[in-house]
Each structure stands twice: as structure tokens, then as C-alpha cells.
Design a protein around this motif. Sequence first.
Motif, mmCIF file in Angstrom:
data_model
loop_
_atom_site.group_PDB
_atom_site.id
_atom_site.type_symbol
_atom_site.label_atom_id
_atom_site.label_comp_id
_atom_site.label_asym_id
_atom_site.label_seq_id
_atom_site.Cartn_x
_atom_site.Cartn_y
_atom_site.Cartn_z
ATOM 1 N N ALA A 28 0.804 -1.223 0.000
ATOM 2 C CA ALA A 28 0.000 0.000 0.000
ATOM 3 C C ALA A 28 0.836 1.271 0.000
ATOM 4 O O ALA A 28 0.280 2.375 -0.030
ATOM 5 N N THR A 29 2.164 1.125 0.000
ATOM 6 C CA THR A 29 3.030 2.314 0.027
ATOM 7 C C THR A 29 4.159 2.158 -0.992
ATOM 8 O O THR A 29 3.960 2.388 -2.174
ATOM 9 N N ALA A 30 5.334 1.722 -0.534
ATOM 10 C CA ALA A 30 6.507 1.653 -1.416
ATOM 11 C C ALA A 30 6.314 0.668 -2.556
ATOM 12 O O ALA A 30 6.773 0.908 -3.684
ATOM 13 N N GLY A 31 5.649 -0.456 -2.292
ATOM 14 C CA GLY A 31 5.427 -1.433 -3.359
ATOM 15 C C GLY A 31 4.559 -0.887 -4.458
ATOM 16 O O GLY A 31 4.819 -1.093 -5.650
ATOM 17 N N ALA A 32 3.496 -0.170 -4.070
ATOM 18 C CA ALA A 32 2.635 0.452 -5.071
ATOM 19 C C ALA A 32 3.390 1.515 -5.852
ATOM 20 O O ALA A 32 3.288 1.597 -7.082
ATOM 21 N N ALA A 33 4.161 2.337 -5.158
ATOM 22 C CA ALA A 33 4.912 3.391 -5.842
ATOM 23 C C ALA A 33 5.900 2.807 -6.839
ATOM 24 O O ALA A 33 6.052 3.316 -7.963
ATOM 25 N N GLU A 34 6.569 1.729 -6.452
ATOM 26 C CA GLU A 34 7.513 1.063 -7.356
ATOM 27 C C GLU A 34 6.782 0.512 -8.581
ATOM 28 O O GLU A 34 7.220 0.694 -9.728
ATOM 29 N N ALA A 35 5.659 -0.147 -8.349
ATOM 30 C CA ALA A 35 4.899 -0.725 -9.454
ATOM 31 C C ALA A 35 4.383 0.346 -10.409
ATOM 32 O O ALA A 35 4.301 0.130 -11.623
ATOM 33 N N LEU A 36 4.063 1.517 -9.870
ATOM 34 C CA LEU A 36 3.493 2.607 -10.672
ATOM 35 C C LEU A 36 4.549 3.513 -11.293
ATOM 36 O O LEU A 36 4.202 4.513 -11.919
ATOM 37 N N ASP A 37 5.820 3.179 -11.109
ATOM 38 C CA ASP A 37 6.892 4.003 -11.657
ATOM 39 C C ASP A 37 6.941 5.377 -10.987
ATOM 40 O O ASP A 37 7.292 6.377 -11.602
ATOM 41 N N LEU A 38 6.585 5.406 -9.693
ATOM 42 C CA LEU A 38 6.584 6.652 -8.924
ATOM 43 C C LEU A 38 7.452 6.549 -7.673
ATOM 44 O O LEU A 38 7.315 7.338 -6.746
ATOM 45 N N ALA A 39 8.370 5.584 -7.666
ATOM 46 C CA ALA A 39 9.141 5.315 -6.455
ATOM 47 C C ALA A 39 10.039 6.474 -6.037
ATOM 48 O O ALA A 39 10.416 6.580 -4.872
ATOM 49 N N ASP A 40 10.379 7.347 -6.981
ATOM 50 C CA ASP A 40 11.211 8.500 -6.631
ATOM 51 C C ASP A 40 10.388 9.655 -6.074
ATOM 52 O O ASP A 40 10.950 10.682 -5.680
ATOM 53 N N LYS A 41 9.074 9.485 -6.030
ATOM 54 C CA LYS A 41 8.199 10.582 -5.614
ATOM 55 C C LYS A 41 7.414 10.277 -4.341
ATOM 56 O O LYS A 41 7.356 11.103 -3.424
ATOM 57 N N VAL A 42 6.740 9.136 -4.295
ATOM 58 C CA VAL A 42 5.832 8.846 -3.186
ATOM 59 C C VAL A 42 6.066 7.432 -2.661
ATOM 60 O O VAL A 42 6.876 6.678 -3.194
ATOM 61 N N GLY A 43 5.372 7.095 -1.587
ATOM 62 C CA GLY A 43 5.425 5.747 -1.051
ATOM 63 C C GLY A 43 6.582 5.469 -0.120
ATOM 64 O O GLY A 43 6.775 4.331 0.301
ATOM 65 N N THR A 44 7.332 6.495 0.219
ATOM 66 C CA THR A 44 8.549 6.297 0.992
ATOM 67 C C THR A 44 8.813 7.527 1.849
ATOM 68 O O THR A 44 8.207 8.585 1.652
ATOM 69 N N LEU A 45 9.723 7.388 2.807
ATOM 70 C CA LEU A 45 10.210 8.529 3.591
ATOM 71 C C LEU A 45 11.669 8.810 3.254
ATOM 72 O O LEU A 45 12.390 9.446 4.027
ATOM 73 N N ALA A 46 12.096 8.389 2.083
ATOM 74 C CA ALA A 46 13.482 8.593 1.671
ATOM 75 C C ALA A 46 13.761 10.064 1.419
ATOM 76 O O ALA A 46 12.868 10.819 0.986
ATOM 77 N N PRO A 47 14.995 10.519 1.645
ATOM 78 C CA PRO A 47 15.347 11.909 1.351
ATOM 79 C C PRO A 47 15.013 12.281 -0.085
ATOM 80 O O PRO A 47 15.188 11.481 -1.005
ATOM 81 N N LYS A 48 14.486 13.479 -0.273
ATOM 82 C CA LYS A 48 14.091 14.086 -1.547
ATOM 83 C C LYS A 48 12.727 13.613 -2.045
ATOM 84 O O LYS A 48 12.214 14.143 -3.028
ATOM 85 N N SER A 49 12.143 12.600 -1.404
ATOM 86 C CA SER A 49 10.798 12.186 -1.802
ATOM 87 C C SER A 49 9.787 13.231 -1.347
ATOM 88 O O SER A 49 10.054 14.043 -0.458
ATOM 89 N N GLU A 50 8.622 13.211 -1.988
ATOM 90 C CA GLU A 50 7.563 14.136 -1.611
ATOM 91 C C GLU A 50 7.035 13.765 -0.235
ATOM 92 O O GLU A 50 6.802 12.589 0.059
ATOM 93 N N ALA A 51 6.839 14.753 0.609
ATOM 94 C CA ALA A 51 6.526 14.499 2.022
ATOM 95 C C ALA A 51 5.045 14.202 2.214
ATOM 96 O O ALA A 51 4.290 14.972 2.795
ATOM 97 N N ASP A 52 4.631 13.050 1.682
ATOM 98 C CA ASP A 52 3.288 12.526 1.903
ATOM 99 C C ASP A 52 3.388 11.455 2.982
ATOM 100 O O ASP A 52 4.050 10.430 2.779
ATOM 101 N N PHE A 53 2.738 11.667 4.106
ATOM 102 C CA PHE A 53 2.829 10.676 5.175
ATOM 103 C C PHE A 53 1.601 10.731 6.059
ATOM 104 O O PHE A 53 0.816 11.681 6.027
ATOM 105 N N VAL A 54 1.446 9.653 6.840
ATOM 106 C CA VAL A 54 0.283 9.473 7.696
ATOM 107 C C VAL A 54 0.760 9.219 9.120
ATOM 108 O O VAL A 54 1.731 8.489 9.338
#
Length: 447
Positions: free
Chosen positions: A355-381
Motif C-alpha cells: 500500500a506504500t513503497a510497493g505500489a509506488a515502485e509498481a506505478l513508476d513513482l518510487a522516486d516521488k511517493v510511497g517512501t520517507l526517503a530523502p528528496k521524496s515528496e513528504a506525503d505521510f500518515v
Amino acid sequence: MTQSAFRAQLLTFNGDPAQSSHAAAFSEDGLLIVEDGHVVAAGAYAALSSQLAPGTHVEEMRDKLIVPGFIDTHIHYPQTDMIASPAPGLLPWLDTYTFPTERGFKDPAVAADTANFFVDELLACGTTTALVYCTVHKESADALFTASEARNLRTVAGKVLMDRNCPEFLRDTAQSGYEDSAELIGRWHNRGRQMYALTPRFAPTSTEAQLEACGVLAREHPDVFIQSHVAENTDEVKWVASLFPGHRSYLDIYDHYGLLRRRAVYGHCIYLDDEDRRRMAETGTVASHCPTSNLFLGSGLFDFDKAGETGMPVALATDVGGGTSFSMLQTMNEAHKVARLTGHHLTATRMFWLATAGAAEALDLADKVGTLAPKSEADFVVLDPQATPLLARRTSRTNTLEELLFAFALLGDDRAIFETYAAGQRVHRRDAARGGDRSGNETRKAA
């Protein structure tokens, strides 16, 4: 820019928990530093506190868990008002409830009202990115993107393409669908955080000409998304076979028109064979698993073992309004049970990844969302383990991360979402929402 920081338990991922026992990165006493809508750093407080800029306010929430914002990979916003409608199966449900409801979205006021409620409901459930179906009307897509843009969400959406086997009042043509989609791509794709998805509803409601036009658009715009349905229901599969003779399978129809690729997402994927699954894996096409919808409509059980054997990318989705909850936590609950019925043990840690990093990776958005990695967009719960008396009682007795996440997945719902942040800005606060202001009267930016 001024930093904002949050001291809490932190969870993010560096891989698939099904493949590595070290995929989950958990900090019991963590620090998340945000600046200009992006993550600066996330990890152990003791290691990162020295990176705080002078004067940075640290939000203390050490009794709560911060996770990346949830990603819902298949949902219909026009079906918000017909959720939980009774029907004996998929096709009667479409005719009785879905199509009549979608008729109203020609009216921009209806579309805007529903879109705003829909987006706020997603945020109340911790969903910060969604792949959304609109209706056949351009106005419906404009309304959804406008509502998303106002909250600066990362949203993927598209106008439905449907030129046969539907009511006349919802029918476009191959040409008008092409022109409307091209216009909407020009207006919304990559505008801020908005992204477009070519959206043939499903093969039975598109002629060969419309699917061909959709394939042309896909070639003309290689970075747009594609979304549709496949192999959801046995009656549907039989119907498709009669409409498209000569194709090896339902999925093969989409493949024939060039609609399998990275950023292509197909809902359900229940009645596939191994060749279909291998083809999805080869092309990077994503299977969107919709457990609450599949159970509600009696469609069938998704097979995680067969998906894993072929390497088919998988993500989770609510599929509202066939799905019965906007909550990805409730979706995890049902996904676990569906998996058990096929003999598969789906761990909570992997469900959170899906529901987070796996989805972002599958959607080709891993550099943007689904993670708390540096430079990623700050979407969090921010999840609250004391949201309900039962959840509090259970989480006070958990001894491992898996037990904690399992409690959230099996006992949690929108009440467990304390706060939701999109691009560093708080866009939902539970207590404020219960008081009538869903975004909170004190909305502030994590600049």
C-alpha cells in the motif's frame, strides 16, 4: 525555507518484505525532517537530531507511528454516493446503480461536490495518492483534478472511454473519446502533482476502434498511465470472449492494442492464467487487487502465490463503490483473509509495503511517493495505536513490528488516522474532522 520535524515511531521500506527480512526500516524513536514539501531525512532520532536547523520546532508524537501516505491503485470517485448498493452480481450492479449515478456528472456542480467529498474522504483514511476513474464526461475529470490540485495531492485520473454496451447517455465515440482524452492530457498531465490515465472502462464497453484510438494515445504520450478492468467476474469473462473472438485471453485484447506497459494498471486480475501473469510481468503491467469489492460482488479470490511465481506486479486498492470502504487499513484486513482462503499467508508488513513503497515502485513513482526517503515528496500518515479502546488494548500487548502492523490492519479504520500530510502540509486531522472541519482549522505547512 523553515524546517518542520516530527519525532515519532517511523516505518518505511527499502524492499519487498516477501523477499527480504530487512525490507522494513523501523525506528522506535524516529525523526522525520521536512522542508519545502520534501523529506530531508528520516531515521533514528539519536542519529539525526544534530541535522535540525536552529529553531526548528519538533512535533512530539512518540506514542504514534508515521508511515508513508497510502496509495490506492483503483477507485471510482463517481461511485461515492452509491457505495453499499445491493445487487446479485457485477453486471446487474452496473446497470442498476453505477450507470444511472454516473449520468449526473455531466453537471459540473454535481461533479465538484462529489469530488471534494471524495478527496476529503481519502485523506481521512490516510490515502495521499490514488488512481481514479471519473465518468465519460470531461467535466468529471476537471472536477476531480481541481479538487486534488487544491490540496496539492499526487493524483492520477482519467475520463472513462465507453462507446458501446452502455446507456446512450454515457456513450462517447472513438473519435470524441480520443479528442477529449487528448485535451485533458494537455490540461492536466504533469500539471503540478496531477497525472493523467487513459481509461477505457473495460473491453466490453469499447469497440475495436476505440481501443485502437486509445492505443494511439498511449503511443503519443508514453508517460501517461493506462487503467482498466480485466478478468473480474466469470460472466464478464464469458461476455468478453463472445465480443472479441480470436484472442487468446481477455488480457490479450489489451495487449493487442498496445495497452500493456509500465504505468498500466488493471483492476482485479482474478481469472488470469500463468501466460497472462507472465505477460504482465514482462511488460511491467500492474495487477490492482481489490479484495473488498471482490468479496462484495462475489467475484472471486485473487491468488497471491501465482502472482508471486510469475513476478506479476501487485498493489492494493479499495475499488469504491464496488469496494465497501475508503480505508486502506480495512482493505488490508480483507486482503489478508482473501489470501488465507487461497492458502497464502499475507503478512501485515507486506500489506503495508503493497500500500506504500510497493505500489509506488509498481506505478513508476518510487522516486516521488510511497517512501520517507530523502528528496521524496513528504506525503505521510500519522497512525494512532490508541485510536479505539480495542486497538489500544491490543497494541499495548504487541511485541514485534509485525504484531503492531497486524493490529492496525485488522482492527484499524479511519479512526486510526490521526493526521495526514501531503507535500509537507497537513491536509487532515482526525479531531478537527470530527468537529466538522475535515482539514483542521490550524492547517500548517511543513515548509
